[in-house]
Enzyme design. Structure first.
Site, PDB file in Angstrom:
ATOM      1  N   ASP A 201      57.004  31.979  83.233  1.00 54.29           N
ATOM      2  CA  ASP A 201      58.242  31.906  83.990  1.00 54.29           C
ATOM      3  C   ASP A 201      58.124  32.860  85.178  1.00 54.29           C
ATOM      4  O   ASP A 201      57.153  33.602  85.314  1.00 54.29           O
ATOM      5  CB  ASP A 201      59.448  32.234  83.115  1.00 54.29           C
ATOM      6  CG  ASP A 201      60.722  31.553  83.621  1.00 54.29           C
ATOM      7  OD1 ASP A 201      60.812  31.256  84.821  1.00 54.29           O
ATOM      8  OD2 ASP A 201      61.639  31.328  82.804  1.00 54.29           O
ATOM      9  N   TYR A 202      59.118  32.858  86.009  1.00 57.01           N
ATOM     10  CA  TYR A 202      59.112  33.555  87.295  1.00 57.01           C
ATOM     11  C   TYR A 202      58.778  35.041  87.127  1.00 57.01           C
ATOM     12  O   TYR A 202      59.578  35.803  86.612  1.00 57.01           O
ATOM     13  CB  TYR A 202      60.494  33.397  87.929  1.00 57.01           C
ATOM     14  CG  TYR A 202      60.566  33.469  89.426  1.00 57.01           C
ATOM     15  CD1 TYR A 202      60.267  34.634  90.105  1.00 57.01           C
ATOM     16  CD2 TYR A 202      60.961  32.368  90.170  1.00 57.01           C
ATOM     17  CE1 TYR A 202      60.362  34.706  91.483  1.00 57.01           C
ATOM     18  CE2 TYR A 202      61.069  32.430  91.555  1.00 57.01           C
ATOM     19  CZ  TYR A 202      60.766  33.599  92.208  1.00 57.01           C
ATOM     20  OH  TYR A 202      60.859  33.661  93.581  1.00 57.01           O
TER      21      TYR A 202
END
Length: 757
Positions: free
Chosen positions: A282-283
């Site tokens: 994820d980011y």
């Protein structure tokens, strides 16, 4: 010695042997043979040039130069055939090997045609419809050049304080698994290389919906028994449906953050479940392992690649440290090659290695995006997602020639129709409620007043308004606004009050400790009720709310979630009776925040409270509140009434290789045609680990004309009753099971059967 696992009675090899057994793709192997270590590492780098709606505080720098240098494997935040063609041209015509890019995006509940938030869609209990919305999302997104979707989010969530409950299918692993499968099949279709299908990404692996205190990005601590039985099934269902990629979560598992968790990514996902796609972080979640206390950027990047993570989203730890880690012996080039192979295989599946410009057809947006047909399906999806929480007297449905006072901060508000996580949608294209009522009932006399701000708290509003004006505070005083609402109500036959949460009061980084309707709106509702006129609350939110006060008022309540681009038209369809509401809750609604977590599959303790709700000392109950929820899982009313007949069973003994059929008859005894979600629940009375009180095992949504009866049958096998025991073996144990068939989870068992050897 190679390891083996027993799953569903079948022996499967480790992921390593599975990969060895798979036929290698010549184009992929040829590319790998030509790649330098630096070019391999470049394929593991996912960047965003900015300009769109970011999901983190970091935006990649010098993206164009990095693409030309072969240091980018994929990008997101870019759309339109022209812009995607430009990006692909940089990669294909300017880098040494000309490897095309993956083009990603968060297409969570529709692309330009925005559907209801996922929690709302799940409340339809209509898997064909959910699959259709995913197909449309894929068709629109690919028309705009996007070939990789960061969806579906399948996290089981039982704490509505967590704002991202809005993005999933609620609390139940069985229903969540059905939704996960439908969405993966909708996005990916039957042919990856077709121009209107895209790679799906199951997220967030894993357990993200169980963060402590309902606070986003927080820790998770859970036994493996609970994981396997309660939280992991939807991820596995997505894998079984052939999902192409997986995204790791922000939380830790067994003390190791998901993006660096070898047990999660390699042992479970790849080896136990046989997943052969690629895994993306994820980011900036790789970098965030530094704050978790796992080391510096080189340490956490090595931890992630060795755990089996293939692609680093935005953080660029792989790009800047992996070569050094290889030189120091902390990471092998073989491990990097495995990751690159998976990413290149995904590009091959999409047909990008043969035609990098497959998703750059400039004729498609006009004919495929936000068409009248797509908007029509969005309208259908929205009205099927609505849940009638309370009906008071015969207020609903309204007459189309009624005098209606429409009040409330959501009544004429385009900015709050689409819902959270709709970065590709355009709020200005949404239909507000006032417009929808006038569209559907042009002869009705409708007066309007805002009546209240969503919240009067400017500090709170600033936190919510990160992505634009979701809470707008009027210059008028709260008292003056309420008086305006009362003034327009004086000549009305009925008052419709559109109230609830602003779009970004739920979603990512939108955790709340209070789940009540904001006090500014509660004051409006109280004032409207005091008029003595019939009141309909149109309640908008991205999560279960605490509405015990409102449920006790003489009002009707229609929960509409955040309905999407066709919000107003769909709400009007239901309010005026063109569609009879048929949604059912997929997450339990608590009486108060102190009951959380509360969900229907809770276990019975050794000192259970009486079913009557009567307080007894030294039992598992509260001093100040009943144990029971305000509204149970599976609950939802209709304008009509459904009567369930006697439930029958074909055989009271079920062999491990056989099936039994459970049948009931449902009759529409009311005055309107309507749809009912018929639900089957079971309870394993005695087993080797403590069982839940009840478990959803099957459901069917049926349409009944007024006066019509239908027989509904469920075929159950021993496979449907399996669970993971203390050794994490997937088994069914001989013994007695209870069951019932009803319209919600809040019913008593009516029959039994026995599983025999």
């Amino acid at each position: 010695m190679r390891r083996i696992y027993l799953i569903l009675g079948l022996t499967i090899c480790t992921a390593a042997s599975v990969l060895q057994a798979q036929a290698q793709i010549p184009e992929v192997e040829e590319l790998l043979s030509k790649m330098t270590l630096e070019e391999k590492i470049g394929q593991l780098n996912l960047v965003t040039p900015g300009g769109g709606v970011a999901t983190g505080s970091v935006v990649s720098e010098d993206v164009e130069a990095k693409i030309k240098e072969g240091n980018v494997g994929g990008i997101f935040g870019v759309s339109s055939p022209e812009k995607v063609r430009q990006a692909q041209k940089l990669a294909v015509e300017n880098s040494r090997l000309g490897i095309p890019l993956l083009i990603g995006s968060d297409v969570i509940h529709g692309y330009k045609t925005t559907f209801p938030i996922p929690l709302g869609l799940s409340s339809s209990w209509d898997m064909d419809l959910i699959k259709e919305t995913a197909q449309i999302a894929a068709k629109e997104a690919t028309a705009d050049g996007i070939n990789w979707n960061f969806s579906p989010m399948v996290d089981i969530a039982r704490d509505p304080r967590w704002g991202r409950i809005a993005e999933g299918a609620g609390e139940d692993p069985y229903l969540g698994s059905q939704v996960a499968r439908a969405m993966v099949e909708g996005y990916q279709g039957e042919d990856f290389s077709a121009p209107n299908t895209m790679l799906a990404t199951v997220k967030h692996l894993a357990l993200y919906g169980a963060v402590e205190a309902g606070r986003d990005y927080n820790s998770v601590d859970m036994s493996k028994i609970k994981m396997f039985n309660e939280y992991l099934p939807p991820y596995k269902a997505a894998v079984d449906a052939g999902v192409a990629s997986a995204m790791t979560s922000f939380n830790d598992i067994h003390g190791v953050p998901a993006s660096g968790n070898k047990w999660l990514i390699t042992d479970l996902l790849r080896e136990r479940w046989g997943f052969d796609g690629f895994v993306v972080s994820d980011y900036t979640s790789v970098n965030e392992m530094i704050a978790h206390g796992m080391g510096d950027l080189q340490d956490v990047s090595a931890l992630a690649i060795n755990a089996g993570l293939d692609m680093d989203m935005v953080g660029e730890g792989f790009l800047t440290t992996l070569k050094k880690s290889v030189e120091e012996g902390k990471v092998s080039e073989e491990q990097i090659t495995k990751a690159v192979r998976r990413i290149l295989e995904a590009k091959h599946k999409l047909g990008l290695l043969d035609n990098p410009y497959l998703y750059s057809d400039e004729s498609r947006p006009e004919k495929d995006i936000l068409t009248e047909e797509n908007r029509s399906i969005a309208r259908k999806a929205a009205r099927r997602s609505f849940v009638l929480l309370k009906k008071h007297k015969n207020t609903l449905p309204l007459s189309k020639d009624a005098k209606i006072a429409l009040v409330g901060p959501m009544a004429n508000n385009k900015n709050n129709m689409l819902g959270t996580w709709a970065p590709t949608g355009n709020p200005e294209l949404s239909v507000p409620i006032l417009e929808g009522l006038r569209n559907v009932a042009p002869q009705a006399e409708i007066t309007y007043a805002k009546g209240a701000n969503i919240s009067n708290d400017s500090v709170f509003a600033d936190k919510v308004n990160v992505f634009g004006p979701r809470i707008e505070i009027s210059e008028k005083s709260p008292e003056a606004m309420i008086e305006e609402a009362l003034e327009v109500s004086r000549g009305a036959d009925v008052i419709v009050a559109a109230v609830g949460e602003a779009t970004e009061m739920s979603g990512e980084a939108a955790s709340r400790t209070s789940l009540s309707i904001p006090e500014s709106q509660k004051k409006l509702i109280r004032a409207l009720v005091k008029t003595g006129k019939p009141v309909v609350l149109v309640l908008m939110s991205g999560r279960p709310l605490v509405i015990e006060e409102e449920m006790q008022m003489p009002v009707s309540i229609l929960q509409v979630w955040h309905p999407g681009v066709e919000a107003g038209n769909a709400i009007a369809d239901v309010i005026f009776g063109d569609y009879n509401p048929s949604g059912k809750l997929t997450a339990t609604w608590p009486r108060n925040v102190g009951q959380i977590p509360i969900y229907y599959r809770m276990k019975t303790t050794g000192r259970p409270a009486p079913e009557s709700g009567e307080f007894q000392k030294f039992k598992s109950n509260y001093l100040d509140s009943p144990n029971s929820p305000l509204l149970p899982f599976g609950y939802g009313l209709s304008y009509t009434n459904f009567e369930y007949g006697e439930t029958k069973i074909s055989d009271n003994k079920l062999s491990k290789g056989g099936t039994i059929t459970i049948t009931t008859t449902v009759t529409n005894t009311g005055a309107y045609d309507g749809a009912e979600v018929v639900q089957l629940y079971t309870h394993d009375k005695v087993r080797s680990i403590t069982p839940p009180k009840k478990e959803l095992k099957a459901f069917k949504k049926i349409l009944l004309e007024k006066g019509e009866s239908k027989k509904v049958s469920f075929e159950i096998s021993a496979e449907d009753l399996k669970f993971y025991n203390a050794n994490l073996e997937f088994v069914v144990e001989p013994g007695e099971f209870e069951f019932f068939v009803a319209g919600s989870s809040d019913h008593q068992f009516t029959g039994t059967f026995t599983v025999v050897e």
